[in-house]
Design an enzyme around this catalytic site. Structure first.
Site, mmCIF file in Angstrom:
data_model
loop_
_atom_site.group_PDB
_atom_site.id
_atom_site.type_symbol
_atom_site.label_atom_id
_atom_site.label_comp_id
_atom_site.label_asym_id
_atom_site.label_seq_id
_atom_site.Cartn_x
_atom_site.Cartn_y
_atom_site.Cartn_z
ATOM 1 C CG ASP A 118 44.417 14.393 55.147
ATOM 2 O OD1 ASP A 118 44.294 14.016 53.963
ATOM 3 O OD2 ASP A 118 44.003 15.482 55.586
ATOM 4 C CD GLU A 133 45.450 4.385 55.323
ATOM 5 O OE1 GLU A 133 45.748 3.967 54.186
ATOM 6 O OE2 GLU A 133 44.360 4.159 55.879
ATOM 7 C CE1 TYR A 134 50.583 12.022 49.728
ATOM 8 C CE2 TYR A 134 51.505 13.243 51.584
ATOM 9 C CZ TYR A 134 51.469 12.959 50.229
ATOM 10 O OH TYR A 134 52.332 13.610 49.379
ATOM 11 C CD GLU A 189 41.334 28.720 29.014
ATOM 12 O OE1 GLU A 189 42.408 29.259 29.295
ATOM 13 O OE2 GLU A 189 41.247 27.648 28.369
ATOM 14 C CE LYS A 248 41.923 38.200 32.862
ATOM 15 N NZ LYS A 248 42.577 38.453 34.121
ATOM 16 N NE ARG A 282 51.690 38.836 31.914
ATOM 17 C CZ ARG A 282 51.419 40.141 31.960
ATOM 18 N NH1 ARG A 282 51.446 40.781 33.105
ATOM 19 N NH2 ARG A 282 51.142 40.809 30.851
ATOM 20 C CD GLU A 326 46.246 33.605 37.000
ATOM 21 O OE1 GLU A 326 46.918 33.514 35.936
ATOM 22 O OE2 GLU A 326 45.779 34.676 37.425
ATOM 23 C CB CYS A 341 16.514 51.199 72.546
ATOM 24 S SG CYS A 341 17.597 51.579 71.160
HETATM 25 S S1 IVH Z 1 45.659 33.465 28.657
HETATM 26 C C1 IVH Z 1 48.180 35.094 25.414
HETATM 27 N N1 IVH Z 1 43.871 32.363 30.216
HETATM 28 O O1 IVH Z 1 45.048 37.013 32.909
HETATM 29 C C2 IVH Z 1 47.164 35.046 26.473
HETATM 30 N N2 IVH Z 1 45.101 34.201 31.083
HETATM 31 O O2 IVH Z 1 45.829 39.472 31.043
HETATM 32 C C3 IVH Z 1 47.774 34.839 27.795
HETATM 33 N N3 IVH Z 1 44.558 34.763 33.396
HETATM 34 O O3 IVH Z 1 48.392 37.517 33.392
HETATM 35 C C4 IVH Z 1 46.832 34.745 28.923
HETATM 36 N N4 IVH Z 1 43.033 33.202 33.692
HETATM 37 O O4 IVH Z 1 47.415 35.727 34.785
HETATM 38 C C5 IVH Z 1 44.798 33.334 30.099
HETATM 39 N N5 IVH Z 1 42.265 31.231 31.492
HETATM 40 C C6 IVH Z 1 43.198 32.207 31.372
HETATM 41 C C7 IVH Z 1 43.510 33.085 32.429
HETATM 42 C C8 IVH Z 1 44.465 34.079 32.239
HETATM 43 C C9 IVH Z 1 43.700 34.207 34.253
HETATM 44 C C10 IVH Z 1 45.393 35.947 33.722
HETATM 45 C C11 IVH Z 1 46.851 35.693 33.513
HETATM 46 C C12 IVH Z 1 47.386 36.859 32.713
HETATM 47 C C13 IVH Z 1 46.207 37.737 32.580
HETATM 48 C C14 IVH Z 1 46.079 38.149 31.132
#
Ligand code: IVH
Length: 686
Positions: free
Chosen positions: A47, A49-50, A128, A130, A151, A188, A448
């Site tokens: 850090d 050095e950065y 992937e 969520k 969004r 995200e 106690c």
């Molecule tokens: S795809 C057309 N992929 O979930 C599909 N959404 O209800 C668009 N989210 O508001 C969403 N991880 O914030 C997608 N791997 C992921 C996600 C993801 C989180 C959230 C995103 C969105 C909500 C969808």
């Protein structure tokens, strides 16, 4: 070894001093290191050095403002606060996604997909995570980040460009010489759990309101009108989708889109894969569910998307969500409910813990009716009152806790909590030392019953004397009927007394007696641990047993000798000595030995140099040892602890959420130990 060996030599450092060339070189270097740190999770430079390179660029730009370009790393933080956020209309709407909760939901999804495609074969799905953060649209024109928007309602969001520019995992310029003329990267923004904890710590110190969870912290940080505040908030980004694309061919697969992003220097999460068929989806869900609590960020499920973009198009959308994707949600780790009462629990050391009694609510798949409030200060800080609507949280196997109140939903008649001045169990006065967060009942074991029960339960517990069959209800009865007051009394119980108790038959009573008999053959470490001396956990008990070899040697020792033990400091030493100097405790030990408890005694330990010449690096959170404990153990055995991993490192001890040091160790082939292996090594040297 010089720094260059450690971190790889710098590329193309110009020899002659040409200001413009130097500025460009600095920009590239800084961007390269940021990318390594934030996107690849593999730091390439210390850090300090950065910071030095960064300052040099800042000074150069101050002297030569004509050299400033918008993608310079110095231009991430904007100037004055904005008066408000502008509205942005999304060219391609930002849709939501349907949720599934059960295996059946997922099987139905897969069936609908196959029917929609008229396809009898297994479908390939991109899987992937969520992420539990906020969706963002990043607009790059000719490779440069020109706009970032939230969004919003899916059609119109807010322009948060200046704030987004502060996020170092988001490139200001794409890493390519042939960028598309326009690309909208979607993904995200979130906050890592560790950064969230640090932020709340800072908020606490500054007497500011804490955030309830990383998601709220990320949202609050992104919606700051002053980007200088956002810049201090360590936000992260993962890409998972696309909006408009001009001037480049659209990849034919979703997985290829994410790979392309990665090659452009955009962060995508490593936890992604392509599977086939519904079973593949369910397997992915199970694997990620297992790892959920170990991930450095929060997720609320996984997302499955048809990998083939053509097939995605065929299926299309139904009211604001795609037919080609579904989110498979995990049980929520948080829920809101009402505080019915706040009670005080008395632990075996007399510690008083306020516990909220809650209207039953399902959290993480389990019905929760109690949640800890930790201590008095915590209740005050979070301002939790009787009648409040609160957020409760239960992550993994952790005890449920009250995270925050929901101020908008506080009833008028909510009652403030007052800590009692007398122990609710025995009536003894409550004391709270100034430097401690914990208030304690001053009654001790003798007065106690709560402390007595707690201490007895600790004595019989699996890792202590391991007496099977002596559970909470039985110990409770024995104490309430006055049959057992100290652990020594367990060993005088008879078949008749035991079988007279509620819910005890002759057979189970005999089992308890057998277990008691069996427990008499034990180890010195277990025995010391079972005594329940404050600050003496399992590992300290083991160290004591090993160091002194026999109980008599320990009983005869003084402060200096106790301090010789590997992981023991002054506070723990004092606690041990005052325990053994109490005549009642001495009596208890004599009684226990007289009832036949015995162990094999060993030789006292010579001071050891088992780890002489060995260098350790500690990273991540170990299951039971603190960093300081581990360090003390290494040093006591003659080893050294270093801050960074190099070829000279002998061992890396890695716990949960270990990061770049672990990666570095893997690259260099350094031996990696978990806590268990580490403890074995410290004990035996091999
Ligand atoms: S795809 C057309 N992929 O979930 C599909 N959404 O209800 C668009 N989210 O508001 C969403 N991880 O914030 C997608 N791997 C992921 C996600 C993801 C989180 C959230 C995103 C969105 C909500 C969808």
């Amino acid at each position: 070894m010089g720094q260059d060996d450690l971190f790889g030599s710098s590329v193309n450092e110009p020899q002659a001093y040409d200001v413009a060339a130097r500025a460009e070189w600095l920009r590239n270097e800084l961007n390269r290191h940021s990318h390594a740190y934030y996107v690849l999770d593999n730091p390439s430079i210390p850090d300090a050095e950065y910071d030095q390179l960064f300052r040099e660029l800042q000074e150069l730009e101050a002297k030569h403002p004509e050299l400033i370009v918008s993608d310079s790393p110095t231009q991430r933080v904007g100037g004055e606060p904005l008066p408000e956020f502008h509205q942005v209309r999304h060219e391609v709407p930002m849709l939501s996604i349907n949720n599934g909760f059960s295996e059946e939901d997922i099987q139905n999804f897969d069936r609908r997909v196959r029917e929609g495609l008229g396809n009898d074969h297994d479908i390939r799905y991109a899987c992937e995570l969520k992420f539990d953060g906020l969706a963002i649209n990043l607009r790059y024109e000719n490779g440069l980040l020109v706009q970032a928007s939230t969004r919003g309602d899916g059609f119109t969001g807010e322009d948060v460009t200046v704030n987004i520019r502060t996020i170092r995992s988001i490139p200001l310029k794409l890493q390519t010489t042939t960028p598309p003329s326009l690309i909208e990267v979607r993904g995200e923004v979130l906050m890592f759990k560790s950064d969230f904890a640090k932020l709340n710590q800072r908020q606490r110190t500054a007497n500011q309101k804490e955030f309830a969870n990383p998601r709220n912290a990320a949202a609050g940080s992104l919606r700051q009108l002053d980007s200088r505040i956002t810049a201090q908030r360590s936000l992260r980004f993962f890409a998972y989708g696309i909006g408009r694309l001009d001037g480049a061919p659209m990849p034919t697969r979703h997985s290829a889109l994410l790979d392309w992003y990665q090659s452009l220097g955009i962060a995508v999460c490593a936890e992604r894969t392509v599977v086939s068929g519904a079973q593949g989806l369910l397997d992915f869900y199970a694997v990620i569910g297992q790892r959920r609590t170990q991930l450095p960020y929060e997720i609320d499920g996984v997302v499955y998307k048809i990998d083939d973009i053509e097939q995605q198009k065929i299926l299309g959308y139904v009211s604001r969500a795609p037919r080609f994707a579904i989110a498979h949600k995990f049980p929520a780790e948080e829920a809101t409910t009402t505080v019915l009462d706040i009670e005080i629990q008395v632990g075996r050391t007399g510690a008083l813990t306020p516990v909220a009694r809650l209207a039953p609510v399902s959290v993480g798949g389990v019905t929760v009716t109690n949640a800890t409030l930790h201590n008095e200060d915590e209740v005050r800080r979070k301002d939790i009152r009787l009648g409040d609507c609160v957020i409760v949280r239960r992550a993994g196997d952790v005890i449920p806790e009250v995270v925050a109140n929901v101020p908008e939903r506080r009833p008028d008649n909510a009652i403030e909590f007052v800590m009692p001045t007398a122990c609710p169990v025995c009536g003894s006065p409550i004391v709270r030392l100034e430097e401690e967060a914990i208030a304690r009942c001053s009654g001790g074991w003798l007065k106690c019953a709560a402390q007595r029960k707690g201490g007895l339960l600790h004595f019989v517990s699996r890792r202590a004397m391991d007496i099977e069959g002596l559970g909470e209800q039985l110990v409770e009865q024995l104490v309430d009927k006055g049959l057992v007051n100290t652990p020594a009394d367990f060993y005088h119980l008879t078949l008749d007394t035991l079988s007279d108790l509620d819910r005890m038959a002759k057979k189970s009573a005999q089992n308890v007696l057998d277990a008691l008999e069996k427990s008499k053959t034990t180890t010195l470490a277990r025995f010391i641990y079972a005594l329940g001396i404050r600050h003496v956990g399992e590992s300290t008990a083991k160290s004591l047993a090993k160091h002194f070899g026999s109980l008599d040697a320990l009983l005869a020792s003084d402060e200096a000798r106790v301090l010789e033990v590997a992981d023991i400091g002054p506070v723990v030493a004092l606690s041990i000595l005052s325990f053994f100097s109490d005549p009642l405790n001495r009596q208890l030990i004599d009684q226990l030995r007289a009832s036949g408890i015995h162990w094999e005694e060993g030789e006292p330990e010579q001071s050891n140099d088992l780890l002489a010449g060995k260098t350790f690096v500690l990273t991540g959170t170990l299951p039971t040892l603190s960093r300081d404990d581990a360090r003390a153990m290494i040093e006591a055995a003659g080893g050294k602890v270093a801050g960074s991993v190099s070829k000279k490192t002998s061992y890396v001890v890695a716990g949960e959420e270990a990061g770049s040091k672990l990666t570095r160790a893997e690259e260099l082939g350094v031996v990696i130990l978990d806590e268990e292996q580490f403890l074995k090594l410290v004990e035996s040297g091999s």
